[in-house]
Design a protein around this motif. Structure first.
Motif, PDB file in Angstrom:
ATOM      1  N   ARG A 110       1.100  -1.774  -0.105  1.00  0.00           N
ATOM      2  CA  ARG A 110       0.039  -0.132  -0.096  1.00  0.00           C
ATOM      3  C   ARG A 110       0.842   1.662  -0.354  1.00  0.00           C
ATOM      4  O   ARG A 110       0.750   2.410  -0.679  1.00  0.00           O
ATOM      5  N   ASN A 111       2.386   1.712   0.957  1.00  0.00           N
ATOM      6  CA  ASN A 111       3.004   2.306   0.845  1.00  0.00           C
ATOM      7  C   ASN A 111       3.536   2.902  -0.803  1.00  0.00           C
ATOM      8  O   ASN A 111       3.588   3.535  -0.927  1.00  0.00           O
ATOM      9  N   MET A 112       3.590   1.554  -1.081  1.00  0.00           N
ATOM     10  CA  MET A 112       4.726   1.991  -2.192  1.00  0.00           C
ATOM     11  C   MET A 112       3.916   2.416  -3.300  1.00  0.00           C
ATOM     12  O   MET A 112       4.314   3.262  -4.483  1.00  0.00           O
ATOM     13  N   ALA A 113       2.262   2.053  -3.076  1.00  0.00           N
ATOM     14  CA  ALA A 113       1.850   2.543  -3.844  1.00  0.00           C
ATOM     15  C   ALA A 113       1.271   4.002  -3.908  1.00  0.00           C
ATOM     16  O   ALA A 113       1.103   5.120  -4.791  1.00  0.00           O
ATOM     17  N   VAL A 114       1.188   4.317  -2.133  1.00  0.00           N
ATOM     18  CA  VAL A 114       1.234   5.873  -2.493  1.00  0.00           C
ATOM     19  C   VAL A 114       1.860   6.399  -2.475  1.00  0.00           C
ATOM     20  O   VAL A 114       1.654   7.652  -2.575  1.00  0.00           O
ATOM     21  N   GLU A 115       3.048   6.173  -2.720  1.00  0.00           N
ATOM     22  CA  GLU A 115       4.984   6.932  -3.576  1.00  0.00           C
ATOM     23  C   GLU A 115       4.251   7.074  -4.912  1.00  0.00           C
ATOM     24  O   GLU A 115       4.644   8.222  -5.331  1.00  0.00           O
ATOM     25  N   LEU A 116       3.863   6.017  -5.225  1.00  0.00           N
ATOM     26  CA  LEU A 116       3.474   6.146  -6.553  1.00  0.00           C
ATOM     27  C   LEU A 116       2.406   7.012  -7.282  1.00  0.00           C
ATOM     28  O   LEU A 116       1.942   7.788  -8.312  1.00  0.00           O
ATOM     29  N   ALA A 117       1.249   7.234  -6.566  1.00  0.00           N
ATOM     30  CA  ALA A 117       0.055   8.167  -6.627  1.00  0.00           C
ATOM     31  C   ALA A 117       0.849   9.226  -7.540  1.00  0.00           C
ATOM     32  O   ALA A 117       1.997  10.111  -6.530  1.00  0.00           O
ATOM     33  N   GLN A 118      -0.075   9.486  -8.509  1.00  0.00           N
ATOM     34  CA  GLN A 118      -0.275  11.311  -9.239  1.00  0.00           C
ATOM     35  C   GLN A 118      -1.226  11.374  -8.671  1.00  0.00           C
ATOM     36  O   GLN A 118      -1.168  12.735  -9.092  1.00  0.00           O
ATOM     37  N   GLY A 119      -2.112  10.950  -8.015  1.00  0.00           N
ATOM     38  CA  GLY A 119      -3.646  11.536  -7.860  1.00  0.00           C
ATOM     39  C   GLY A 119      -3.490  12.817  -6.723  1.00  0.00           C
ATOM     40  O   GLY A 119      -3.369  12.731  -6.084  1.00  0.00           O
ATOM     41  N   ARG A 120      -4.565  13.506  -6.984  1.00  0.00           N
ATOM     42  CA  ARG A 120      -5.042  14.843  -5.946  1.00  0.00           C
ATOM     43  C   ARG A 120      -5.312  13.713  -4.912  1.00  0.00           C
ATOM     44  O   ARG A 120      -5.738  13.897  -3.412  1.00  0.00           O
ATOM     45  N   PHE A 121      -6.647  12.867  -5.248  1.00  0.00           N
ATOM     46  CA  PHE A 121      -6.955  12.021  -4.203  1.00  0.00           C
ATOM     47  C   PHE A 121      -6.241  10.809  -3.907  1.00  0.00           C
ATOM     48  O   PHE A 121      -6.050  10.243  -4.699  1.00  0.00           O
ATOM     49  N   ILE A 122      -6.580   9.704  -2.633  1.00  0.00           N
ATOM     50  CA  ILE A 122      -6.098   9.013  -3.126  1.00  0.00           C
ATOM     51  C   ILE A 122      -6.511   7.524  -1.863  1.00  0.00           C
ATOM     52  O   ILE A 122      -7.894   8.173  -1.329  1.00  0.00           O
ATOM     53  N   ALA A 123      -8.069   6.380  -2.343  1.00  0.00           N
ATOM     54  CA  ALA A 123      -8.507   5.498  -2.096  1.00  0.00           C
ATOM     55  C   ALA A 123      -8.002   4.314  -2.114  1.00  0.00           C
ATOM     56  O   ALA A 123      -6.924   4.802  -3.193  1.00  0.00           O
ATOM     57  N   PHE A 124      -8.556   3.474  -1.737  1.00  0.00           N
ATOM     58  CA  PHE A 124      -8.403   1.948  -1.620  1.00  0.00           C
ATOM     59  C   PHE A 124      -9.265   0.835  -1.421  1.00  0.00           C
ATOM     60  O   PHE A 124     -10.452   1.235  -1.151  1.00  0.00           O
ATOM     61  N   LEU A 125      -9.000   0.352  -2.323  1.00  0.00           N
ATOM     62  CA  LEU A 125      -9.752  -1.046  -2.819  1.00  0.00           C
ATOM     63  C   LEU A 125      -8.752  -2.155  -2.996  1.00  0.00           C
ATOM     64  O   LEU A 125      -7.707  -2.482  -3.355  1.00  0.00           O
ATOM     65  N   ASP A 126      -8.985  -3.224  -1.538  1.00  0.00           N
ATOM     66  CA  ASP A 126      -8.596  -4.929  -1.901  1.00  0.00           C
ATOM     67  C   ASP A 126      -9.021  -4.978  -2.847  1.00  0.00           C
ATOM     68  O   ASP A 126      -9.939  -5.470  -3.297  1.00  0.00           O
ATOM     69  N   SER A 127      -8.523  -6.377  -3.273  1.00  0.00           N
ATOM     70  CA  SER A 127      -8.463  -7.710  -4.351  1.00  0.00           C
ATOM     71  C   SER A 127      -9.778  -7.766  -4.415  1.00  0.00           C
ATOM     72  O   SER A 127      -9.744  -8.362  -5.362  1.00  0.00           O
TER      73      SER A 127
END
Length: 251
Positions: free
Chosen positions: A76-93
């Motif tokens: 999750r933290n890896m994705a947050v670091e890569l995120a380009q968006g203003r908003f960050i949301a979460f969805l498990d698989s």
């Protein structure tokens, strides 16, 4: 131009449900999003399924966690670091969003200045994706002190605004989503609930909700080792949490 939403999805051996989860993102009525899929050492067919979907939609981006730890916080933290968006949301698989999830939530950030997090109600579904009319509801507005009494923010429904709170990361503890939301609200922001059902949370034998006794011990550790509450305040918050958790389990 609509603000971009970065959606975080860690994946570990999720071939049974992952297509349903990703297609629920692809079906969103709000179109400006990127889906960051982080492979956390999957050994099944999960990533082949994701790759096929990524060929259908270029907004789906695939990465591999180079250092699997067994903690969902790491991908999750890896994705947050890569995120380009203003908003960050979460969805498990293994969970699902309803089509209007993003469209309904985003306007709340512009309506209220102190809102750092927007979340919603969610409905439980079984392993066969059958909706059970078991809706988990929460209060309209949540502050840090209120959140200490029990986690009302369903991670599958929540999103935050990086222009207000910056990028928030998950600590390497159990019940990491709760600890992360506490860290955001502790800075004076509030979380607001839209009052709508926007997501389906899958209850399985391996889900956190099926490991109640462990969750209770994790909760105590957050109070004492992460938030550093006094013993008496920890007992008070813990008692409230246990009661509310029991009531939630009845839904």
């Amino acid at each position: 131009m609509a603000d971009l939403v970065s959606i975080v999805m860690p994946v570990h051996n999720a071939e049974r449900y992952i297509e349903e989860a990703i297609r629920s993102v692809m079906a969103q009525t709000y179109m400006s999003w990127e889906l960051l899929v982080i492979d956390d050492n999957s050994t099944d067919n999960s990533m082949a399924i994701v790759a096929n979907l990524a060929r259908e939609d270029a907004r789906i981006k695939i990465y591999k966690n180079p250092t699997p730890t067994g903690y969902p916080a790491t991908p999750r933290n890896m994705a947050v670091e890569l995120a380009q968006g203003r908003f960050i949301a979460f969805l498990d698989s293994d969970d699902v969003w309803l089509p209007n999830k993003l469209e309904h939530q985003i306007p709340y950030f512009s309506r209220f200045k102190k809102v750092g997090v927007v979340f919603s109600h969610y409905e439980k579904v079984d392993e066969e994706s059958k909706r059970m009319n078991r809706v988990v509801k929460a209060r309209r507005v949540t502050t840090y002190e209120k959140l200490l009494l029990g986690n009302v923010i369903g991670n599958v429904t929540a999103m935050y605004d990086t222009t207000r709170v910056g990028k928030a990361y998950f600590p390497q503890v159990r019940h990491e989503d709760y600890a992360m939301w506490l860290s955001v609200l502790k800075r004076g922001f509030v979380a607001i609930n839209t009052g709508e059902v926007v997501a389906l949370y899958r209850v399985t034998m391996n889900s956190v909700s099926a490991r109640k006794m462990r969750l209770l011990s994790w909760q105590w550790d957050i109070y004492r080792k992460v938030e550093h509450l006094s013993f008496l305040k920890s007992v008070y918050c813990y008692a409230n949490y246990a009661i509310r958790g029991f009531l939630k389990s009845l839904v």
